[in-house]
Write an enzyme that holds these catalytic residues in place. Structure first.
Site, PDB file in Angstrom:
ATOM      1  N   LYS A   1       0.838  -1.199   0.000  1.00 53.55           N
ATOM      2  CA  LYS A   1       0.000   0.000   0.000  1.00 53.55           C
ATOM      3  C   LYS A   1       0.880   1.259   0.000  1.00 53.55           C
ATOM      4  CE  LYS A   1      -3.932  -2.249   2.286  1.00 53.55           C
ATOM      5  NZ  LYS A   1      -4.871  -2.179   3.441  1.00 53.55           N
TER       6      LYS A   1
ATOM      7  N   TYR B   1     -12.598  -2.671  -3.179  1.00 49.13           N
ATOM      8  CA  TYR B   1     -13.129  -2.704  -1.813  1.00 49.13           C
ATOM      9  C   TYR B   1     -14.655  -2.613  -1.784  1.00 49.13           C
ATOM     10  CZ  TYR B   1      -8.473  -2.243   0.392  1.00 49.13           C
ATOM     11  OH  TYR B   1      -7.190  -2.450   0.850  1.00 49.13           O
TER      12      TYR B   1
ATOM     13  N   ARG C   1      -2.186 -14.669   4.141  1.00 50.75           N
ATOM     14  CA  ARG C   1      -2.939 -13.974   5.195  1.00 50.75           C
ATOM     15  C   ARG C   1      -2.212 -14.135   6.537  1.00 50.75           C
ATOM     16  NH1 ARG C   1      -7.028 -10.305   4.101  1.00 50.75           N
ATOM     17  NH2 ARG C   1      -8.051 -10.860   6.046  1.00 50.75           N
TER      18      ARG C   1
ATOM     19  N   ASN D   1      -1.888   0.059   7.216  1.00 50.60           N
ATOM     20  CA  ASN D   1      -1.453  -1.306   7.551  1.00 50.60           C
ATOM     21  C   ASN D   1      -0.572  -1.983   6.489  1.00 50.60           C
ATOM     22  OD1 ASN D   1      -3.440  -1.868   5.776  1.00 50.60           O
ATOM     23  ND2 ASN D   1      -4.702  -3.095   7.156  1.00 50.60           N
TER      24      ASN D   1
ATOM     25  N   HIS E   1      -1.856  -5.350   1.408  1.00 48.66           N
ATOM     26  CA  HIS E   1      -3.132  -6.033   1.167  1.00 48.66           C
ATOM     27  C   HIS E   1      -2.828  -7.472   0.781  1.00 48.66           C
ATOM     28  CE1 HIS E   1      -7.054  -7.090  -0.440  1.00 48.66           C
ATOM     29  NE2 HIS E   1      -6.414  -7.598  -1.480  1.00 48.66           N
TER      30      HIS E   1
ATOM     31  N   GLU F   1      -9.887 -10.274  -7.696  1.00 51.67           N
ATOM     32  CA  GLU F   1      -8.951  -9.153  -7.576  1.00 51.67           C
ATOM     33  C   GLU F   1      -7.857  -9.213  -8.641  1.00 51.67           C
ATOM     34  OE1 GLU F   1      -7.577  -9.297  -3.525  1.00 51.67           O
ATOM     35  OE2 GLU F   1      -9.540  -8.753  -2.706  1.00 51.67           O
TER      36      GLU F   1
HETATM   37  P1  IDP Z   1      -7.981  -6.827   5.292  1.00 52.61           P
HETATM   38  O1  IDP Z   1      -7.214  -5.796   4.505  1.00 52.61           O
HETATM   39  O2  IDP Z   1      -7.164  -7.394   6.432  1.00 52.61           O
HETATM   40  O3  IDP Z   1      -8.599  -7.903   4.432  1.00 52.61           O
HETATM   41  P2  IDP Z   1     -10.615  -5.529   5.546  1.00 52.61           P
HETATM   42  O4  IDP Z   1     -11.547  -5.644   6.718  1.00 52.61           O
HETATM   43  O5  IDP Z   1     -11.017  -6.116   4.245  1.00 52.61           O
HETATM   44  O6  IDP Z   1      -9.201  -6.073   6.039  1.00 52.61           O
HETATM   45  O7  IDP Z   1     -10.356  -3.968   5.360  1.00 52.61           O
HETATM   46  C1  IDP Z   1      -9.723  -3.481   4.219  1.00 52.61           C
HETATM   47  C2  IDP Z   1      -8.807  -2.345   4.582  1.00 52.61           C
HETATM   48  O8  IDP Z   1      -9.557  -1.250   5.076  1.00 52.61           O
HETATM   49  C3  IDP Z   1      -7.809  -2.643   5.694  1.00 52.61           C
HETATM   50  O9  IDP Z   1      -6.686  -3.365   5.269  1.00 52.61           O
HETATM   51  C4  IDP Z   1      -7.459  -1.240   6.159  1.00 52.61           C
HETATM   52  O10 IDP Z   1      -6.552  -0.614   5.238  1.00 52.61           O
HETATM   53  C5  IDP Z   1      -8.801  -0.525   6.042  1.00 52.61           C
HETATM   54  N1  IDP Z   1      -9.533  -0.546   7.317  1.00 52.61           N
HETATM   55  C6  IDP Z   1     -10.186  -1.597   7.888  1.00 52.61           C
HETATM   56  N2  IDP Z   1     -10.726  -1.235   9.057  1.00 52.61           N
HETATM   57  C7  IDP Z   1     -10.442   0.074   9.222  1.00 52.61           C
HETATM   58  C8  IDP Z   1     -10.746   1.040  10.240  1.00 52.61           C
HETATM   59  O11 IDP Z   1     -11.408   0.748  11.246  1.00 52.61           O
HETATM   60  N3  IDP Z   1     -10.261   2.309  10.057  1.00 52.61           N
HETATM   61  C9  IDP Z   1      -9.530   2.669   8.963  1.00 52.61           C
HETATM   62  N4  IDP Z   1      -9.229   1.793   7.989  1.00 52.61           N
HETATM   63  C10 IDP Z   1      -9.673   0.522   8.106  1.00 52.61           C
END
Ligand code: IDP
Length: 161
Positions: free
Chosen positions: A20, A60, A96, A123, A126, A137
């Protein structure tokens, strides 16, 4: 117990991994690529791009109703991504595990997010969360001519078949 669980179909499983914008800005691309190479997975596609909000909202689509969705699109389109397709036995699930929990604060040390992140909004990576999700995807981000079928010379040191 002796098992030849890989099989050619399992070995050809693919997943989408993206570094990212925060990961690219922090010069973590090399370390992230290294972890997947070191594990034994095969890189079959890689490119750098600045993603449009339109493409990101398709990517997303399941999160459209979340409060953080606009911030997520803003962050993800803020600067370039490095997106990759990795191939190998059980690569979706193993990736994962290697990437760690969505919230870096809860991610185990040794995972990408557990080693390089602090906050859920930044984070670093992805990783597709299911085989079907990965297929969707990969089609969204890559043209089939950009994915390379190639033989890795150490295949028999990684797999029995
Ligand atoms: P993942 O990336 O671990 O699969 P998802 O729940 O699909 O998790 O969420 C996608 C992305 O959205 C996350 O990787 C993160 O960048 C962002 N995200 C998820 N939850 C939050 C939040 O509570 N605040 C801000 N960004 C979030």
């Amino acid at each position: 117990h002796y098992s030849t669980s890989s099989g050619i179909a399992g070995v050809r499983e693919r997943t989408l991994i993206a570094v990212k914008p925060d990961g690219v800005q922090r010069r973590l691309v090399g370390q992230i690529v290294h972890r997947f190479e070191q594990r034994g997975f095969k890189l079959v596609g890689l490119k750098m791009l600045k993603a449009s909000e339109d493409l990101l909202s398709q990517h997303y689509h399941e999160l459209k109703k979340k409060d953080f969705f606009p911030y997520l699109l803003c962050y993800m389109s803020s600067s370039p991504l490095v997106i990759m397709v990795w191939e190998g036995h059980n690569v979706v699930q193993t990736s994962r595990m290697m990437v760690g929990s969505t919230n870096p604060a809860e991610a185990n040390p040794g995972t990408v997010r557990g080693d390089f992140g602090i906050h859920v909004s930044r984070n670093v990576v992805h990783a597709s969360d299911s085989v079907e999700g990965a297929q969707r995807e990969i089609q969204l981000w890559f043209n089939h001519t950009e994915l390379i079928d190639w033989d890795c010379c150490d295949h028999s040191s990684t797999y029995e078949l």
